[in-house]
Design a protein around this motif. Sequence first.
Motif: not given
Ligand code: ADP
Length: 721
Positions: A622, A625-626, A651, A656, A664, A670-672, A680-681, A684
């Motif tokens: 994550n 990715k983010f 990170d 967030i 989350i 998911r937030l995006h 897929t959300g 976490l």
């Molecule tokens: P996914 O990664 O598949 O979206 P996760 O459950 O891992 O699902 O994460 C849920 C949501 O939390 C993400 O879609 C994102 O919006 C937020 N998120 C998770 N990790 C981070 C991060 N390191 N920085 C910013 N937002 C994050």
Amino acid sequence: MFRDSKVRDYPLSLRHRDGHVTSVLYNASVYRDEKGNVQGVFAAARDVTERNRAEAELEKHRHHLEELVKERTSQLEAANARLEAEIAERRRAEVSAELARVEAVKEKNRLEAVMDTLPVGMAILDAQGGNVRSNSAFETIWGGPRPETRSIDDYAHYKARWSDTGRPVQPEEWASAQAIRQGKTVVGQLVDLEGFDGTRRVVLNSAAPVRDSDGRIDGSVVAIQDITEIRRMERELRQSEERYHSLFNSMTEGFALHEIICDGKGEPCDYRFLDINPAFEQLTGLKREDVIGRTQSNLLPDEGQRWIKAFGTVALTGVPTQFEEYSPGLKKHYEVFAYSPSPRQFAVIFKDISERRLAEEALRQSEERFKVIASSTPDHLFIQDRELRYTFVINPQLGLRVEDMLGKTDHVLLAGEDADRLTTIKKRVLETGETVHLETAVTPLRGERQVFDGFYVPRLDAEGRIDGLIGYFRNITERKQAEEALRHMTDELARSNKDLEQYAYVISHDLKEPLRMVTGFTGLLKERYKGRLDAKAHEYISHASDAALRMQALIDDLLAYSRAGRGKVSEPTDVADVLNETLKNLAISIAESRAVITHDPLPTIESNPTELILVFQNLISNALKFRSDRGPEVHIGCRRREGGWLFTVRDNGIGIDTQFIDRIFMIFQRLHTREEYPGTGIGLAICRKIVERHGGRIWVESSPGTGSTFCFTIPDAGKEQ
Ligand code: ADP
């Protein structure tokens, strides 16, 4: 003649005419008539001339004879005088001899009287050392009938030892033997003797020689003094002195002896220190040499007259006194006992009670505080005596009032069963002195059952004996009810979660098969009807197959989620290994994103390593990715925290918004959009499930634009957080 009427042999000298003289003896008597008138005289004269001559002759002879006799007599008288002188001399000698004898007898009697009344054993011995005479004290000391003692050799029968060495006394060593043999006067041999009746005595034995008129040793006189009692008294006195001294020196109470000083009117006006003990110095801080001989007015001028008055009365009346006083001079509280050991003197025994006073004051204050605290606490406090009667109650419970409880026991106040149970426990506290922690439900005589949590603590008196107990209890009925409800809900939740998991697993598992068919058939449609269907139809088919793929991904995630957190969580896990494994799995995306990954030293903990890899993998991926425009920097932190470990994954990504930080962690949240960031959300949600299965918590601290820090705890085995 007329007067006497008669004359008898009246000598007359008749001178004759011739001139010679005839000596006659003339006799005459008067002759009277009846009337008494003289009638005449009868007279006769007898010639005695011859007779007179013869007589003169005779006289001459006689005279001669007399001369002779005289001479002889004087001779005799001289002899007689000599004889008489001799006799007188002899008489005198006899008298003085008699006197001497009487005197000697007297002397002897006196001596015997002296000997018999003397408390000292006396014996008179002859030249061989044989017994001549001994007094009763001598017999008593030697304990009754003694064997016959004729010489020094017989002394062997007399058993005795030298007091200092304990060696037996030899016959010739006795003072009497030395007196007789060497003419020595020996004084004060200290000897332990064993009498003939077995009694033991300590004696002083002395002897002196007795000499005859020529100065030869004729015997000896022995004096033997029984000092057993004196020695015992001496020993007792010494012991008592030692006791007194050790008491004097070791007693913790201060001791001081004083003499009272009076003014002209005989009123006490001061006193002088005569003696003090070491404790006195300690308690007052005054030195002996500074105290002895000084007066109070001189040594402790601040004390004023109070002590002089009090002690003066003791010294003058002999009535002891006792009091507690503060000494401004010494700045201490003292408990004082004073008595008079001899007239005009007084002794003071005292101890420093400043600490006790402070303690009393502290106690008073603490009691005050206690009252304030006790009356503001919601807790139920009480004290019960040894008979378990309530003597003190604060915040009574169960609808009772303080006045209902005081003096009563539980058997009066509670239902029989409760009273029996509590009384048994309380009695145990009284017997064993142990503190009992208790959570107990009690049913009041009227009303609902109540639950209490608290302690019975033994209460000690000043001597440390248990004289009752203290109880303090909190009414936890409501908390208990809430806990009960919570437990009920938790159980319910756990059960429904389990159902849900089972359900998700079954569904996802069961859905896979028809989904495969959907994807299979849409694939067949796409291939077999290629060119036979219009573009719209192909577009629909393509949508359908995308949706099916997505659904497959969702179902896979759901399956992964429902499988997560099922493993054993108590394997020793080296977290550094776990991280290495994770980074290996993520090697490609790390390389692609050029991420810099750092970490703290990592411990070995109890967990499930496979699942822990899953957690780190989700969080680090994550973070990659983010990421923001900056090159991604990820730091894995680790800190010891009470009862477990705190791990962080920090990170420098997009961050967030705080309003979403709870969302989350929920499944598929998911937030995006998928277009912005794939996923897929579920990640976490899986992390949370695993961490919670380990008994830990997971959360995020973040601010948009700067980055996020995901935190989770793993408690030590057996603890919950
Ligand atoms: P996914 O990664 O598949 O979206 P996760 O459950 O891992 O699902 O994460 C849920 C949501 O939390 C993400 O879609 C994102 O919006 C937020 N998120 C998770 N990790 C981070 C991060 N390191 N920085 C910013 N937002 C994050």
